[in-house]
Design a protein around this motif. Sequence first.
Motif, PDB file in Angstrom:
ATOM      1  N   ALA A  24       0.833  -1.205   0.000  1.00 17.28           N
ATOM      2  CA  ALA A  24       0.000   0.000   0.000  1.00 17.28           C
ATOM      3  C   ALA A  24       0.865   1.252   0.000  1.00 17.28           C
ATOM      4  CB  ALA A  24      -0.930  -0.011   1.218  1.00 17.28           C
ATOM      5  N   ASP A  68      -6.660  10.518  -5.870  1.00 19.41           N
ATOM      6  CA  ASP A  68      -6.149   9.153  -5.738  1.00 19.41           C
ATOM      7  C   ASP A  68      -5.189   9.026  -4.562  1.00 19.41           C
ATOM      8  OD1 ASP A  68      -7.636   8.556  -7.964  1.00 19.41           O
ATOM      9  OD2 ASP A  68      -5.937   8.428  -9.342  1.00 19.41           O
ATOM     10  N   SER A 110      -7.194   9.163  -1.305  1.00 18.59           N
ATOM     11  CA  SER A 110      -7.999   7.946  -1.184  1.00 18.59           C
ATOM     12  C   SER A 110      -7.127   6.747  -0.828  1.00 18.59           C
ATOM     13  CB  SER A 110      -8.737   7.672  -2.498  1.00 18.59           C
ATOM     14  OG  SER A 110      -9.721   8.664  -2.741  1.00 18.59           O
ATOM     15  N   ALA A 111      -5.925   6.701  -1.399  1.00 16.15           N
ATOM     16  CA  ALA A 111      -5.021   5.590  -1.111  1.00 16.15           C
ATOM     17  C   ALA A 111      -4.630   5.550   0.362  1.00 16.15           C
ATOM     18  CB  ALA A 111      -3.765   5.691  -1.984  1.00 16.15           C
ATOM     19  N   LEU A 151      -6.609   6.584   2.885  1.00 16.39           N
ATOM     20  CA  LEU A 151      -7.774   6.030   3.584  1.00 16.39           C
ATOM     21  C   LEU A 151      -7.848   4.520   3.374  1.00 16.39           C
ATOM     22  CD1 LEU A 151      -9.942   7.763   5.180  1.00 16.39           C
ATOM     23  CD2 LEU A 151      -8.544   9.117   3.631  1.00 16.39           C
ATOM     24  N   GLU A 152      -7.625   4.090   2.145  1.00 13.94           N
ATOM     25  CA  GLU A 152      -7.691   2.657   1.840  1.00 13.94           C
ATOM     26  C   GLU A 152      -6.564   1.896   2.524  1.00 13.94           C
ATOM     27  OE1 GLU A 152      -7.566   2.719  -2.383  1.00 13.94           O
ATOM     28  OE2 GLU A 152      -9.555   3.651  -2.573  1.00 13.94           O
ATOM     29  N   THR A 156      -5.486   2.208   5.404  1.00 12.07           N
ATOM     30  CA  THR A 156      -5.756   1.900   6.813  1.00 12.07           C
ATOM     31  C   THR A 156      -6.402   0.529   6.966  1.00 12.07           C
ATOM     32  OG1 THR A 156      -8.011   2.832   6.817  1.00 12.07           O
ATOM     33  CG2 THR A 156      -6.183   4.361   7.255  1.00 12.07           C
ATOM     34  N   GLY A 157      -7.084   0.074   5.904  1.00 16.57           N
ATOM     35  CA  GLY A 157      -7.824  -1.180   5.999  1.00 16.57           C
ATOM     36  C   GLY A 157      -9.124  -1.045   6.770  1.00 16.57           C
ATOM     37  N   GLN A 176     -12.770  -0.249   6.915  1.00 11.25           N
ATOM     38  CA  GLN A 176     -13.847  -0.167   5.939  1.00 11.25           C
ATOM     39  C   GLN A 176     -14.783   1.016   6.168  1.00 11.25           C
ATOM     40  OE1 GLN A 176     -13.934  -2.072   3.138  1.00 11.25           O
ATOM     41  NE2 GLN A 176     -11.933  -2.716   3.936  1.00 11.25           N
ATOM     42  N   ILE A 223     -13.071   4.074   4.764  1.00  8.50           N
ATOM     43  CA  ILE A 223     -13.098   3.996   3.307  1.00  8.50           C
ATOM     44  C   ILE A 223     -14.474   4.371   2.774  1.00  8.50           C
ATOM     45  CG2 ILE A 223     -12.927   2.411   1.343  1.00  8.50           C
ATOM     46  CD1 ILE A 223     -10.810   0.866   3.021  1.00  8.50           C
ATOM     47  N   ASN A 247     -15.073   8.078   3.078  1.00  8.59           N
ATOM     48  CA  ASN A 247     -14.277   8.791   2.074  1.00  8.59           C
ATOM     49  C   ASN A 247     -14.949   8.760   0.716  1.00  8.59           C
ATOM     50  OD1 ASN A 247     -11.737  10.072   1.107  1.00  8.59           O
ATOM     51  ND2 ASN A 247     -11.517   8.171  -0.023  1.00  8.59           N
ATOM     52  N   GLN A 248     -15.590   7.647   0.378  1.00  7.41           N
ATOM     53  CA  GLN A 248     -16.269   7.559  -0.909  1.00  7.41           C
ATOM     54  C   GLN A 248     -17.364   8.603  -1.041  1.00  7.41           C
ATOM     55  OE1 GLN A 248     -15.493   5.719  -3.656  1.00  7.41           O
ATOM     56  NE2 GLN A 248     -13.647   5.279  -2.469  1.00  7.41           N
TER      57      GLN A 248
END
Length: 239
Positions: free
Chosen positions: A120, A149, A152-153, A155-156, A158-159, A161, A164, A167-168
């Motif tokens: 990641a 991107d 967002s990466a 946030l992603e 962190t794992g 959900q 994430i 954030n969407q």
Amino acid sequence: MEPVRRVPIVQQVENRILDLIEGGIYKPGEKLPVEKELCQQMSVGRGTVREAFRLLQARGYVEIKPGRGAFVAERIPDLNGGVVEWLIQNESTLQDAIEIRHDLEPLAARRMAEKGSDEAIQRLKTLHTRMMEAVQLQDAGQIAQMDEDFHSAILEGTGNQLLIAINQQIIQGMKMFRSKTFQVPQNILNVVQPHEKIMQTIQGRDGNGAEAAMRAHLDKVQEDLRENIARSVDENPSE
């Protein structure tokens, strides 16, 4: 999952093409994608694309050249004025979104630095490199996409959900803001050092540093928004 949109399909297509123009993806005088390509990208019929082009031509953004296709107008409406006008009109909503980001993203940066996978972090580094390349080219549209991107990466990474998913939702509200704010040259310069610091601290597994760097970055984003609006008011006191 995105909510059902009730905006007429022609208006949706018109807005998406306008985003490409205002975001700097297509410059004045450049040829826009052909109807068939846009139809495939947007899953609409040719009549819808033609109508969107017609509306954009009426607004001064597009020029239709018989036998050659649609081009971005050589002289389009004042984008810089449009940028600030849009920021003013949406200031309250933007401040709300930035406030939420201010609560979530420093935490996300810390968690990614402390617990994110090597894969990641490598992906984040790649996105950071692409964004710096776009900055060198002064490509506002690409900068906006890489900024989305990059954040967002994190946030992603962190794992988590829930982070994430939240954030969407925020991304949808920030997409137009990003396309507008990076049309201001100083705002592009202001993002370079903060992103470098965020990248360095996450890569160095420095949770405290990553959290602080992200918080400082979002403070500057908020400051830039206020300064852009205040400067416009000062320059146009009678409006």
